[in-house]
Design an enzyme around this catalytic site. Structure first.
Site, PDB file in Angstrom:
ATOM      1  CE  LYS A 217      -2.432  -4.984  -2.660  1.00  0.00           C
ATOM      2  NZ  LYS A 217      -1.474  -3.984  -2.278  1.00  0.00           N
ATOM      3  CG  HIS A 255      -9.817  11.026  19.981  1.00  0.00           C
ATOM      4  ND1 HIS A 255      -9.590   9.665  20.035  1.00  0.00           N
ATOM      5  CD2 HIS A 255     -10.936  11.248  20.709  1.00  0.00           C
ATOM      6  CE1 HIS A 255     -10.526   9.089  20.757  1.00  0.00           C
ATOM      7  NE2 HIS A 255     -11.359  10.022  21.191  1.00  0.00           N
ATOM      8  NE  ARG A 257     -10.036   5.427  22.351  1.00  0.00           N
ATOM      9  CZ  ARG A 257      -9.428   6.001  23.397  1.00  0.00           C
ATOM     10  NH1 ARG A 257      -8.215   5.619  23.735  1.00  0.00           N
ATOM     11  NH2 ARG A 257     -10.015   6.943  24.102  1.00  0.00           N
ATOM     12  N   GLY A 268      -6.103   7.749  -7.191  1.00  0.00           N
ATOM     13  CA  GLY A 268      -5.736   7.176  -8.490  1.00  0.00           C
ATOM     14  C   GLY A 268      -4.773   6.028  -8.357  1.00  0.00           C
ATOM     15  CB  CYS A 271      -3.484  -0.391  -6.065  1.00  0.00           C
ATOM     16  SG  CYS A 271      -2.067  -1.251  -6.766  1.00  0.00           S
ATOM     17  CE1 TYR A 331      -1.252   6.535  -6.840  1.00  0.00           C
ATOM     18  CE2 TYR A 331      -0.006   6.104  -8.830  1.00  0.00           C
ATOM     19  CZ  TYR A 331      -0.282   5.834  -7.509  1.00  0.00           C
ATOM     20  OH  TYR A 331       0.433   4.868  -6.857  1.00  0.00           O
ATOM     21  CE  LYS A 332       2.608   7.688  -4.067  1.00  0.00           C
ATOM     22  NZ  LYS A 332       4.020   7.994  -3.931  1.00  0.00           N
TER      23      LYS A 332
HETATM   24  N1  LIG Z   1       1.867  -0.471  -8.894  1.00  0.00           N
HETATM   25  C1  LIG Z   1       1.735  -0.599  -7.595  1.00  0.00           C
HETATM   26  O1  LIG Z   1       2.062   0.305  -6.827  1.00  0.00           O
HETATM   27  C2  LIG Z   1       1.212  -1.890  -6.992  1.00  0.00           C
HETATM   28  C3  LIG Z   1       1.282  -2.069  -5.604  1.00  0.00           C
HETATM   29  C4  LIG Z   1       0.817  -3.267  -5.065  1.00  0.00           C
HETATM   30  C5  LIG Z   1       0.253  -4.230  -5.890  1.00  0.00           C
HETATM   31  N2  LIG Z   1       0.166  -4.016  -7.242  1.00  0.00           N
HETATM   32  C6  LIG Z   1      -0.417  -5.066  -8.084  1.00  0.00           C
HETATM   33  O2  LIG Z   1       0.628  -5.665  -8.822  1.00  0.00           O
HETATM   34  C7  LIG Z   1       0.162  -6.054 -10.119  1.00  0.00           C
HETATM   35  C8  LIG Z   1       1.058  -5.449 -11.191  1.00  0.00           C
HETATM   36  O3  LIG Z   1       0.928  -4.058 -11.148  1.00  0.00           O
HETATM   37  P1  LIG Z   1       1.935  -3.104 -11.923  1.00  0.00           P
HETATM   38  O4  LIG Z   1       1.677  -1.737 -11.420  1.00  0.00           O
HETATM   39  O5  LIG Z   1       3.316  -3.635 -11.858  1.00  0.00           O
HETATM   40  O6  LIG Z   1       1.383  -3.266 -13.412  1.00  0.00           O
HETATM   41  P2  LIG Z   1       2.145  -2.805 -14.756  1.00  0.00           P
HETATM   42  O7  LIG Z   1       1.102  -2.583 -15.770  1.00  0.00           O
HETATM   43  O8  LIG Z   1       3.124  -1.705 -14.458  1.00  0.00           O
HETATM   44  O9  LIG Z   1       3.009  -4.081 -15.149  1.00  0.00           O
HETATM   45  C9  LIG Z   1       2.487  -5.243 -15.671  1.00  0.00           C
HETATM   46  C10 LIG Z   1       3.422  -5.718 -16.780  1.00  0.00           C
HETATM   47  O10 LIG Z   1       3.015  -7.021 -17.186  1.00  0.00           O
HETATM   48  C11 LIG Z   1       3.144  -7.101 -18.613  1.00  0.00           C
HETATM   49  N3  LIG Z   1       2.283  -8.192 -19.063  1.00  0.00           N
HETATM   50  C12 LIG Z   1       0.938  -8.210 -19.219  1.00  0.00           C
HETATM   51  N4  LIG Z   1       0.499  -9.427 -19.589  1.00  0.00           N
HETATM   52  C13 LIG Z   1       1.614 -10.211 -19.690  1.00  0.00           C
HETATM   53  C14 LIG Z   1       1.824 -11.571 -20.031  1.00  0.00           C
HETATM   54  N5  LIG Z   1       0.788 -12.371 -20.338  1.00  0.00           N
HETATM   55  N6  LIG Z   1       3.081 -12.037 -20.045  1.00  0.00           N
HETATM   56  C15 LIG Z   1       4.134 -11.239 -19.720  1.00  0.00           C
HETATM   57  N7  LIG Z   1       3.993  -9.942 -19.379  1.00  0.00           N
HETATM   58  C16 LIG Z   1       2.744  -9.428 -19.361  1.00  0.00           C
HETATM   59  C17 LIG Z   1       2.722  -5.740 -19.086  1.00  0.00           C
HETATM   60  O11 LIG Z   1       3.185  -5.474 -20.392  1.00  0.00           O
HETATM   61  C18 LIG Z   1       3.361  -4.834 -18.019  1.00  0.00           C
HETATM   62  O12 LIG Z   1       4.669  -4.446 -18.365  1.00  0.00           O
HETATM   63  C19 LIG Z   1      -1.290  -5.614 -10.191  1.00  0.00           C
HETATM   64  O13 LIG Z   1      -2.135  -6.664  -9.878  1.00  0.00           O
HETATM   65  C20 LIG Z   1      -1.376  -4.541  -9.114  1.00  0.00           C
HETATM   66  O14 LIG Z   1      -2.678  -4.411  -8.611  1.00  0.00           O
HETATM   67  C21 LIG Z   1       0.650  -2.881  -7.805  1.00  0.00           C
END
Ligand SMILES: NC(=O)c1ccc[n+]([C@@H]2O[C@H](COP(=O)([O-])OP(=O)(O)OC[C@H]3O[C@@H](n4cnc5c(N)ncnc54)[C@H](O)[C@@H]3O)[C@@H](O)[C@H]2O)c1
Length: 431
Positions: A217, A255, A257, A268, A271, A331-332
């Site tokens: 990942k 190209h 490749r 932004g 991730c 950011y997007k």
């Molecule tokens: N957002 C993306 O596009 C994306 C893509 C791939 C991977 N990820 C990964 O997925 C994970 C989550 O990302 P996200 O964008 O959903 O984050 P986010 O901040 O949108 O969501 C996380 C949620 O978890 C809650 N939370 C925090 N601590 C908690 C706890 N102890 N108990 C219960 N709830 C709790 C927060 O209040 C929040 O609502 C990250 O590790 C991120 O790197 C995100």
């Protein structure tokens, strides 16, 4: 394994999704709409209330209909009470894993979520970590559960890292059609998770160890970050040579490749800016290329600032008398996500130097109500996000509202500079 495996086959395994953000909520919806009984556990009470009333707190195509279906079917319910996720068969943890100020990983959300799960899980539960984490974290979290519960990882409970690869804006399609990796602390754990996600995943699935999956990942996002940094370096060079880098990239990509990425005002989201740091953090050596790529991408809002100030010079307008409107804060494109947004970094970079900065983002609350409203009487418009709306703006009409017609494009949204504007774009050379 027999019991939980059959429960998954029959869709009667009881699930809890911990953390209902950009990843957790769509994941909970997908499992619920696939027939599982899902309780979403979330610490933000206002998010819980919204979800239970069938309204999503994030912007994503299809989410409103799919959430309504899940809630009305009675298969998805949100709670802030850990007692309500007691003795579930499956826990899927989707909490954020951001960086601290000093760019070290902040795993406090994950640790707290894992502790909550450890206190309520039962013997035989499957614990899945979807969050992106530094290498070796899943094994550490399994030890943490062992310490709290006295259960033995791999024997008394199953544990898997199942990284999420979706892109906001396409989440519900990609959840189904992307390929998935299941990294188990034991082969049995990976097998169970694969079976579970097959409830809705139609893409390929692969099983491996949790540490390989964590590295996979992080390598994926580091690959993208480093390649965007290279494209951004090309954009800097293109300005020195008076070349339109987008024309050059299109030609270079003929190209067989070569696949140069897209330069822009920066990188932004939750991730890409952090995952390269998570990858190198536990390592013994310093990894120069990966860190330098981060610095290049973080520096891009300053290139947009240089272009703006160069344009102001051509009309002898001192920055301190300039009113600037920034179009886009997310950011997007077509997203409301402003986490680590280069648009925000750009606003911060010019705020102290110009008279006034206004912002307009159709998806972000607290910004101006319309492009026209934001641009009235301004000296410069800076496009910082590639929202669809910005692709079809009537610049002649907008220009008539502006005091000075300067247009800076940080996202290659404007293909033909509008007439009557002083135009500069990242990577556009002298055009
Ligand atoms: N957002 C993306 O596009 C994306 C893509 C791939 C991977 N990820 C990964 O997925 C994970 C989550 O990302 P996200 O964008 O959903 O984050 P986010 O901040 O949108 O969501 C996380 C949620 O978890 C809650 N939370 C925090 N601590 C908690 C706890 N102890 N108990 C219960 N709830 C709790 C927060 O209040 C929040 O609502 C990250 O590790 C991120 O790197 C995100």
């Amino acid at each position: 394994m027999k019991g939980i495996s059959k429960g998954i086959d029959d869709r009667i395994a009881e699930m809890a999704v911990v953390g209902l953000g950009y990843i957790g909520l769509p994941t909970a919806i997908m499992f619920a709409n696939s027939g599982f009984n899902v309780i979403g556990y979330e610490i933000r009470k206002e998010v819980v209330d919204r979800i239970n009333s069938g309204r999503a707190h994030i912007v994503e195509p299809e989410i409103d209909e799919l959430l309504k279906k899940a809630v009305e079917s009675g298969r998805l319910k949100a709670t802030s009470n850990p007692e309500e996720i007691k003795n579930r068969d499956v826990y899927v943890i989707c909490v954020q894993t951001p960086l601290n100020e000093d760019k070290t990983p902040n795993l406090s959300y994950l640790e707290s979520a894992v502790k909550t799960v450890a206190k309520v899980m039962k013997k035989g539960s499957l614990v899945v970590i979807e969050s992106t984490v530094p290498p070796l974290t899943t094994v550490k979290m399994a030890r943490l559960i062992e310490d709290i519960t006295g259960l033995k990882a791999g024997e008394d409970f199953y544990m898997v890292h199942a990284p999420e690869r979706v892109m906001p804006g396409r989440i519900f399609k990609e959840l189904v059609y992307n390929s998935r990796i299941f990294g188990g602390i034991t082969p049995e754990s990976a097998e169970l998770a694969e079976k579970l996600y097959r409830a809705f995943v139609k893409g390929q699935t692969f099983k491996t160890s949790s540490t390989v999956s964590e590295v996979v990942k992080l390598m994926e996002n580091t690959f993208r970050d480093v390649n965007i940094a290279l494209a951004n370096e090309f954009a800097h060079l293109a300005h020195q040579y008076g070349v339109n880098v987008f024309e050059a990239i299109d030609l270079a990509n003929t190209h067989p490749r070569v696949n140069i990425h897209t330069p822009g005002i920066g990188v932004g989201g939750h991730c890409l800016p952090k995952d390269p740091h998570l990858l190198v953090w536990p390592a013994k050596d310093d990894f120069g290329l990966i860190r330098l790529a981060r610095e290049i991408n973080d520096g891009m809002p300053l290139l947009a600032k240089d272009l703006l100030f160069e344009a102001l010079k051509t009309v002898n307008l001192p920055p301190e008398r300039t009113v600037v409107a920034v179009l886009g804060l997310a950011y997007k494109g077509d997203s409301d996500d402003t986490r680590n947004s280069p648009a925000k970094a750009f606003v911060e970079a010019i705020e102290g130097d110009v008279k006034e900065v206004r912002t307009y983002d159709p998806f972000v609350e607290g910004t101006h109500g319309s492009v026209e409203d934001a641009l009235k009487g301004t000296d410069a418009a800076v496009i910082a996000t590639d929202h669809s709306e910005f692709r079809s703006l009537n610049w002649e009409r907008i220009g008539s509202l502006m005091r000075t017609r300067i247009l800076i494009d940080g996202r290659h949204v404007i293909k033909e500079p509008p007439e009557g504007f002083i135009f500069k774009g990242i990577g556009r050379g002298d055009c």
